[in-house]
Motif scaffolding. Structure first.
Motif, mmCIF file in Angstrom:
data_model
loop_
_atom_site.group_PDB
_atom_site.id
_atom_site.type_symbol
_atom_site.label_atom_id
_atom_site.label_comp_id
_atom_site.label_asym_id
_atom_site.label_seq_id
_atom_site.Cartn_x
_atom_site.Cartn_y
_atom_site.Cartn_z
ATOM 1 N N PRO A 1 1.101 -1.582 0.184
ATOM 2 C CA PRO A 1 0.095 -0.300 0.552
ATOM 3 C C PRO A 1 0.621 1.001 -0.057
ATOM 4 O O PRO A 1 0.427 2.349 -0.042
ATOM 5 N N ARG A 2 1.809 0.914 0.546
ATOM 6 C CA ARG A 2 2.549 2.421 0.644
ATOM 7 C C ARG A 2 3.389 2.834 -0.642
ATOM 8 O O ARG A 2 3.086 4.510 -0.529
ATOM 9 N N VAL A 3 4.091 2.014 -1.848
ATOM 10 C CA VAL A 3 4.012 1.833 -2.979
ATOM 11 C C VAL A 3 2.983 2.833 -3.676
ATOM 12 O O VAL A 3 2.865 4.177 -4.840
ATOM 13 N N LEU A 4 1.605 2.295 -3.774
ATOM 14 C CA LEU A 4 0.410 3.284 -4.234
ATOM 15 C C LEU A 4 0.229 4.182 -3.713
ATOM 16 O O LEU A 4 -0.599 4.645 -4.621
ATOM 17 N N HIS A 5 0.404 4.768 -2.327
ATOM 18 C CA HIS A 5 0.157 5.865 -1.962
ATOM 19 C C HIS A 5 0.890 6.485 -2.871
ATOM 20 O O HIS A 5 0.447 7.815 -2.962
ATOM 21 N N ALA B 1 -0.893 12.674 -8.977
ATOM 22 C CA ALA B 1 -1.471 13.771 -8.601
ATOM 23 C C ALA B 1 -1.177 14.989 -9.304
ATOM 24 O O ALA B 1 -1.520 15.663 -8.938
ATOM 25 N N VAL B 2 0.708 14.726 -8.301
ATOM 26 C CA VAL B 2 1.911 16.242 -8.498
ATOM 27 C C VAL B 2 1.534 16.617 -10.248
ATOM 28 O O VAL B 2 2.119 17.014 -10.006
ATOM 29 N N LEU B 3 2.086 15.064 -10.976
ATOM 30 C CA LEU B 3 2.627 15.469 -12.119
ATOM 31 C C LEU B 3 1.542 16.016 -12.410
ATOM 32 O O LEU B 3 1.421 16.707 -13.593
ATOM 33 N N LEU B 4 0.532 16.077 -12.435
ATOM 34 C CA LEU B 4 -0.959 16.589 -12.979
ATOM 35 C C LEU B 4 -1.522 17.905 -12.744
ATOM 36 O O LEU B 4 -1.104 18.590 -13.475
ATOM 37 N N LEU B 5 -0.749 18.069 -12.013
ATOM 38 C CA LEU B 5 -0.673 19.874 -11.381
ATOM 39 C C LEU B 5 0.083 20.305 -11.676
ATOM 40 O O LEU B 5 -0.361 21.394 -12.341
ATOM 41 N N LEU B 6 1.289 19.489 -12.341
ATOM 42 C CA LEU B 6 2.544 20.432 -12.477
ATOM 43 C C LEU B 6 2.289 20.775 -14.653
ATOM 44 O O LEU B 6 2.365 21.428 -15.161
ATOM 45 N N MET B 7 1.105 20.182 -14.656
ATOM 46 C CA MET B 7 0.644 20.003 -15.997
ATOM 47 C C MET B 7 0.104 21.506 -15.876
ATOM 48 O O MET B 7 -0.098 21.734 -17.404
ATOM 49 N N THR B 8 -0.333 21.629 -15.211
ATOM 50 C CA THR B 8 -1.057 22.998 -15.694
ATOM 51 C C THR B 8 -0.824 24.445 -15.995
ATOM 52 O O THR B 8 -0.887 25.300 -16.976
ATOM 53 N N HIS B 9 0.730 24.134 -15.365
ATOM 54 C CA HIS B 9 1.993 25.744 -15.889
ATOM 55 C C HIS B 9 1.981 24.662 -17.661
ATOM 56 O O HIS B 9 3.196 23.980 -17.869
ATOM 57 N N GLY B 10 2.098 25.824 -18.615
ATOM 58 C CA GLY B 10 2.236 25.534 -19.704
ATOM 59 C C GLY B 10 2.254 26.669 -20.663
ATOM 60 O O GLY B 10 1.473 27.767 -20.679
ATOM 61 N N ILE C 1 -8.914 18.006 -11.622
ATOM 62 C CA ILE C 1 -10.385 17.569 -10.999
ATOM 63 C C ILE C 1 -9.939 16.209 -11.130
ATOM 64 O O ILE C 1 -9.868 15.627 -10.468
ATOM 65 N N PHE C 2 -8.988 15.502 -12.058
ATOM 66 C CA PHE C 2 -8.410 14.254 -12.663
ATOM 67 C C PHE C 2 -7.335 13.898 -10.760
ATOM 68 O O PHE C 2 -7.878 12.843 -10.195
ATOM 69 N N ALA C 3 -6.655 15.371 -10.385
ATOM 70 C CA ALA C 3 -5.544 14.982 -9.718
ATOM 71 C C ALA C 3 -6.665 15.013 -7.970
ATOM 72 O O ALA C 3 -6.018 14.295 -7.112
ATOM 73 N N VAL C 4 -7.260 15.969 -7.841
ATOM 74 C CA VAL C 4 -7.927 15.272 -7.115
ATOM 75 C C VAL C 4 -8.873 14.071 -6.311
ATOM 76 O O VAL C 4 -8.597 13.753 -5.414
ATOM 77 N N LEU C 5 -9.760 13.645 -7.426
ATOM 78 C CA LEU C 5 -10.375 12.067 -7.983
ATOM 79 C C LEU C 5 -9.157 11.709 -7.096
ATOM 80 O O LEU C 5 -8.964 10.879 -6.356
ATOM 81 N N ILE C 6 -7.948 11.604 -8.080
ATOM 82 C CA ILE C 6 -6.775 10.619 -7.621
ATOM 83 C C ILE C 6 -5.876 11.134 -5.852
ATOM 84 O O ILE C 6 -6.130 10.062 -5.502
ATOM 85 N N LEU C 7 -6.418 11.926 -5.683
ATOM 86 C CA LEU C 7 -6.026 12.626 -4.515
ATOM 87 C C LEU C 7 -7.336 11.740 -3.186
ATOM 88 O O LEU C 7 -6.748 11.136 -1.970
ATOM 89 N N GLY C 8 -8.585 12.398 -3.304
ATOM 90 C CA GLY C 8 -8.976 11.289 -2.778
ATOM 91 C C GLY C 8 -9.060 9.989 -2.610
ATOM 92 O O GLY C 8 -9.620 9.125 -1.607
ATOM 93 N N ILE C 9 -9.138 9.348 -4.030
ATOM 94 C CA ILE C 9 -9.122 7.949 -3.179
ATOM 95 C C ILE C 9 -7.556 7.558 -3.083
ATOM 96 O O ILE C 9 -8.265 6.242 -1.367
ATOM 97 N N VAL C 10 -6.539 8.211 -3.068
ATOM 98 C CA VAL C 10 -5.368 7.735 -1.518
ATOM 99 C C VAL C 10 -5.597 8.398 -1.015
ATOM 100 O O VAL C 10 -6.079 7.454 0.398
ATOM 101 N N ILE D 1 -7.210 6.550 4.918
ATOM 102 C CA ILE D 1 -8.044 6.381 5.874
ATOM 103 C C ILE D 1 -8.457 4.702 6.380
ATOM 104 O O ILE D 1 -8.651 4.061 6.999
ATOM 105 N N ALA D 2 -8.608 4.210 5.259
ATOM 106 C CA ALA D 2 -9.662 2.963 6.054
ATOM 107 C C ALA D 2 -9.070 1.762 6.108
ATOM 108 O O ALA D 2 -9.289 0.603 6.645
ATOM 109 N N ARG D 3 -7.549 1.416 5.330
ATOM 110 C CA ARG D 3 -6.213 0.638 6.130
ATOM 111 C C ARG D 3 -5.732 1.270 7.707
ATOM 112 O O ARG D 3 -4.996 0.382 7.938
ATOM 113 N N SER D 4 -6.054 2.210 8.083
ATOM 114 C CA SER D 4 -5.368 2.327 9.470
ATOM 115 C C SER D 4 -6.939 2.575 10.229
ATOM 116 O O SER D 4 -6.032 1.660 11.455
ATOM 117 N N ARG D 5 -8.139 2.108 9.822
ATOM 118 C CA ARG D 5 -9.092 2.159 10.932
ATOM 119 C C ARG D 5 -9.177 0.557 9.781
ATOM 120 O O ARG D 5 -10.074 0.281 10.953
#
Length: 84
Positions: free
Chosen positions: A29-33, A40-49, A62-71, A76-80
């Motif tokens: 899970p750490r690698v997947l996170h 998500a950071v790469l997607l946000l860096l692509m906004t500068h162009g 939107i896609f960066a926020v979606l990815i961060l939401g899934i992560v 949270i689910a694994r910690s609980r």
């Protein structure tokens, strides 16, 4: 004469998953996170162009926020203890 050693059963058939012999049959899970946050950071860096319209920026955000939401949900689910 039979063996006196007990064979370790990991729940994974080593014929189907050869890496189970080394203990690599589960996901990390750490690698997947890390991959999710990195993408998500790469997607946000692509906004500068040099593009004129900002529709692309909206989709990237939107896609960066979606990815961060899934992560975040998975973290949270694994910690609980909702799932392992």
């Amino acid at each position: 004469m039979g063996k006196t050693e007990v064979e370790r059963y990991t729940g994974v058939d080593e014929v189907e998953v050869p890496s189970a012999k080394w203990g690599w049959s589960a996901e990390n899970p750490r690698v997947l996170h890390f991959i999710g946050i990195f993408s998500a950071v790469l997607l946000l860096l692509m906004t500068h162009g040099n593009h004129v319209g900002h529709v692309e920026d909206l989709f990237l955000i939107i896609f960066a926020v979606l990815i961060l939401g899934i992560v975040a949900r998975d973290w949270i689910a694994r910690s609980r203890g909702w799932y392992r």
